[in-house]
Design an enzyme around this catalytic site. Sequence first.
Site, PDB file in Angstrom:
ATOM      1  N   TYR A  32      46.020  27.434  37.902  1.00 22.09           N
ATOM      2  CA  TYR A  32      47.080  27.237  37.054  1.00 22.09           C
ATOM      3  C   TYR A  32      47.118  25.745  36.688  1.00 22.09           C
ATOM      4  CZ  TYR A  32      47.769  32.147  37.879  1.00 22.09           C
ATOM      5  OH  TYR A  32      47.862  33.465  38.065  1.00 22.09           O
ATOM      6  N   LYS A  55      37.333  41.465  45.021  1.00 22.02           N
ATOM      7  CA  LYS A  55      38.826  41.349  44.869  1.00 22.02           C
ATOM      8  C   LYS A  55      39.353  42.010  45.874  1.00 22.02           C
ATOM      9  CE  LYS A  55      42.537  41.835  41.455  1.00 22.02           C
ATOM     10  NZ  LYS A  55      42.912  42.267  40.270  1.00 22.02           N
ATOM     11  N   LYS A  59      38.279  36.805  44.392  1.00 24.63           N
ATOM     12  CA  LYS A  59      39.383  36.654  44.285  1.00 24.63           C
ATOM     13  C   LYS A  59      40.269  37.291  45.471  1.00 24.63           C
ATOM     14  CE  LYS A  59      43.254  37.826  41.405  1.00 24.63           C
ATOM     15  NZ  LYS A  59      43.819  38.375  39.957  1.00 24.63           N
TER      16      LYS A  59
END
Length: 331
Positions: A320, A203, A255
């Site tokens: 999303y 990340k 990520k």
Amino acid sequence: MIIRPRRLRSTPAMRRLVAENRTHPSQLILPMFVREGLSEAVPISSMPGVQQHSLDSMRRAIAGAAELGVGGVMLFGVPERKDAEGSGAIDPNGILNVATRAAVAEAGDALVVQTDLCLDEFTDHGHCGVLRERTHPVTGATELTVDNDASLERYREMGVAQAEAGSQLLGLSGMMDGQVAAVRDALDAAGHTDTPLLGYAAKYASAFYGPFREAVQSSLEGDRRAYQQNPANRREGIREVELDIDEGADIVMVKPAMSFLDVLADAAAISSVPVWAYQVSGEYAMIEAAAAHGWIDRRRAIEESVLSIQRAGADAVLTYYATELAEWLRR
């Protein structure tokens, strides 16, 4: 010419037949923001089409995602009150744990209810852990820094609280050293040996998290570059993936996704567990902004962006666009 690769691109049916990668709704996970005190959903201005949910609107969204065959939802809590320790994160009546119970009751076994295990939504300073004072090694000035090991103790408590609320997968996103081992130990000691862990292994301290800060109403002061990874480093990503697997992660995460496809491909090449990737808020917002100006074909850009993440090696994608993309796929 004998070799003509275009033969396999000649028609839509041929292109479908020889496609190397395909997106299926079960490979998509929908991140959801659940805000305490809401009676109805509230739009997020920097993420058109995404909302902060009330408990009721969350239930409806989960029912819709399940109907479309989406693989899971990842819940983020947005509390009314915050403190330096992030106490709301371990409160059984805190918004994330309440939302988890409601989500599990709504979803049944139709999809996997997942929860974000990090303190940043719950702390008044917005960092992912507990702060302590230290003396700067160069300037000698007193400053605040995130205490890794004290933060692990909070993560252990959060892990047990989320498992007891019914979370079916804990997403460890805080980037504290040893977080997977610490939470695994706490879960096992509390009898939650069957609760799996998603380690946000690689990340990065990215510029593409901006809209997310609005979504969770972040109180961040400063930045997270002392614990999230340097975007300049590729090999370090693999080191973090290997550490999380060694500590007991059942799944590992890269990520953001699109800025780190090289790291994602590296992780997929060496991982013995599933590898996921997160198409983050800034990636979403860029597509929406460009499409709103007519600069790109929105649907094609969405489909291509998710497919590129899968092509790089992601077994599943947090996006999303999960329900919208699933609807297109079903049609």
